[in-house]
Write an enzyme that holds these catalytic residues in place. Structure first.
Site, mmCIF file in Angstrom:
data_model
loop_
_atom_site.group_PDB
_atom_site.id
_atom_site.type_symbol
_atom_site.label_atom_id
_atom_site.label_comp_id
_atom_site.label_asym_id
_atom_site.label_seq_id
_atom_site.Cartn_x
_atom_site.Cartn_y
_atom_site.Cartn_z
ATOM 1 N N LYS A 1 -2.014 -2.868 7.797
ATOM 2 C CA LYS A 1 -3.247 -2.430 8.454
ATOM 3 C C LYS A 1 -3.450 -3.168 9.765
ATOM 4 C CE LYS A 1 -6.247 -0.838 4.676
ATOM 5 N NZ LYS A 1 -7.511 -1.098 3.982
ATOM 6 N N ARG B 1 0.857 -1.188 0.000
ATOM 7 C CA ARG B 1 0.000 0.000 0.000
ATOM 8 C C ARG B 1 0.892 1.238 0.000
ATOM 9 N NH1 ARG B 1 -1.888 -3.713 3.764
ATOM 10 N NH2 ARG B 1 -3.982 -4.549 3.333
ATOM 11 N N HIS C 1 -2.381 2.507 -6.215
ATOM 12 C CA HIS C 1 -3.247 1.347 -6.014
ATOM 13 C C HIS C 1 -3.301 0.486 -7.277
ATOM 14 C CE1 HIS C 1 -6.270 -0.735 -3.606
ATOM 15 N NE2 HIS C 1 -6.980 -0.873 -4.706
ATOM 16 N N HIS D 1 -3.271 -9.417 2.824
ATOM 17 C CA HIS D 1 -4.708 -9.638 2.951
ATOM 18 C C HIS D 1 -4.984 -10.776 3.929
ATOM 19 C CE1 HIS D 1 -5.402 -7.792 -1.301
ATOM 20 N NE2 HIS D 1 -5.381 -6.875 -0.363
ATOM 21 N N ARG E 1 -0.515 -1.878 -7.264
ATOM 22 C CA ARG E 1 -0.820 -3.008 -6.363
ATOM 23 C C ARG E 1 -1.663 -4.042 -7.109
ATOM 24 N NH1 ARG E 1 -0.969 -4.262 -0.860
ATOM 25 N NH2 ARG E 1 -3.007 -4.760 0.052
ATOM 26 N N TYR F 1 -8.576 -7.788 -6.317
ATOM 27 C CA TYR F 1 -7.397 -7.152 -6.912
ATOM 28 C C TYR F 1 -6.990 -7.797 -8.235
ATOM 29 C CZ TYR F 1 -6.411 -4.355 -2.775
ATOM 30 O OH TYR F 1 -6.492 -3.429 -1.767
#
Length: 382
Positions: free
Chosen positions: A225, A199, A303, A329, A306, A338
């Site tokens: 995250k 990210r 993004h 993830h 990614r 994605y």
């Protein structure tokens, strides 16, 4: 059995202030990212404005939530000086409204747990809007050739006016100052984004100490995250790009802010010696794209790079579980979002269809096989 908390009739303003204090604490602990904190702050202050700061939170109903969401959606997007120039209309997009809805949904979950409301009003609100049309092009994966062209472009220093090999915005730009030569840094950033798929916030937050540099291997401990950490290995060319930046450019940038402890920790620095931020990364990506050959140049965000990592690895046959681990993830279902369509994949599937080669070139050019003809006669026989 534990008794439910006693109801506290607090105003929307009081509840939002208390909740944002807990969000701030979780950000300090590393549970939430600074970007998530900013989103919560912006969305919940908007909620307080829509609901009225002195409104009692427990008086908010599901119909009220629907009204807030509608008013939020038709409000002009503040990111545009002239809302009429927004491509999909002056209001907010369905994706933005759904993010706002998610923020207030988590707020009311917290409110129900702490006894600010008797019941969560979100359960009576209308379901979220469905996103139509998919991601905008700028957020979708590049083809393999376009990604390679971007890597090559990022590894080439910008030229002065009149010497650009590529016509476009770069050709008219002034020559870069010698002390603004950030080619080693920009090449490293583009390579990290394209090859490892982090990210943009993870790239901006990266510290030098996050990289374990050994003679035969370099590993990056990525702070993702929710306070999660994953470790990925750098390829040999990527490790060389990292070493060239650390040895050749970063010391000169850091010397411009010798007393800044955050700059001393940060891997990536601006030409002023500060830690780079996500906005600066997007800007340098746009500059690289502007120098790409015409046939590959198109809008792309970090993004999108990614998405490119995930899509190209799937095309090479890698397991989705491995890609999910690389991207950070928790669920492979998230990774599936994605995986953009691979260029030429649909056409190749149609060409390999077992019946494609068996279609006669002309009507009646070849007789049916004997067993098929028998079946055809039997089918029409009364």
């Amino acid at each position: 059995m534990v008794a439910p908390p006693r109801l506290r009739r607090v105003t929307v303003a009081e509840a939002v202030a208390t909740y944002l204090s807990s969000v701030s604490a979780e950000t300090v602990r590393g549970v939430l990212s600074p970007t998530t904190q900013r989103n919560y702050e912006r969305d919940l202050r908007e909620l307080a404005s829509l609901a009225g700061p002195e409104t009692i939170l427990d008086d908010v109903t599901g119909d009220d939530i629907d009204d807030y969401l509608l008013r939020y959606q038709i409000t002009p997007d503040g990111r545009y000086a002239d809302p009429r120039t927004k491509p999909d209309g002056p209001g907010r997009s369905a994706a933005t409204v759904n993010r706002f809805r998610q923020s207030i949904s988590r707020f009311f979950t917290h409110a129900a747990r702490d006894g600010w409301v008797q019941a969560d009003p979100m359960q009576w609100a209308s379901p979220p809007a469905r996103l139509r049309g998919g991601l905008r092009v700028a957020r979708t994966a590049l083809s393999a050739t376009a990604a390679q062209a971007l890597l090559v472009t990022a590894s080439t220093k910008p030229r002065g006016p009149g010497t650009s090999a590529v016509p476009g915005p770069e050709a008219a730009s002034p020559p870069p100052r010698a002390d603004h030569d950030l080619a080693l840094r920009d090449r490293l950033i583009i390579a990290l984004l394209l090859i490892l798929g982090p990210r943009v916030s993870e790239v901006a937050r990266a510290d030098v100490d996050d990289f374990v540099r050994e003679p035969d291997q370099t590993r990056w401990r990525i702070k993702g995250k929710g306070g999660t950490v994953r470790t990925v290995s750098l390829s040999e060319p990527l490790s060389r790009a990292l070493e060239e930046y650390l040895a050749g450019l970063r010391p000169r940038l850091l010397a411009r802010r010798p007393g800044d402890p955050d700059a001393a920790r940060a891997l990536l620095l601006t030409w002023r010696g500060r830690r780079i931020d996500a906005q600066a990364i997007r800007a340098l990506l746009n500059r690289c794209i502007a120098r790409m050959p015409d046939e590959y140049r198109r809008a792309a965000t970090p993004h999108a790079l990614r998405h490119t990592t995930a899509t190209l690895l799937v095309a090479q046959g890698w397991d989705v579980k491995v890609i999910a681990e690389l991207l950070g993830h928790a669920s492979i279902a998230t990774t599936g979002v994605y995986l953009d369509r691979i260029e030429g994949e649909l056409a190749a599937a149609i060409r390999s269809h077992p019946l494609s080669a068996g279609l006669p070139a002309e009507m009646g050019s070849e007789p049916l096989p004997e067993h098929d003809r028998t079946g055809e006669i039997d089918a029409v026989r009364p």
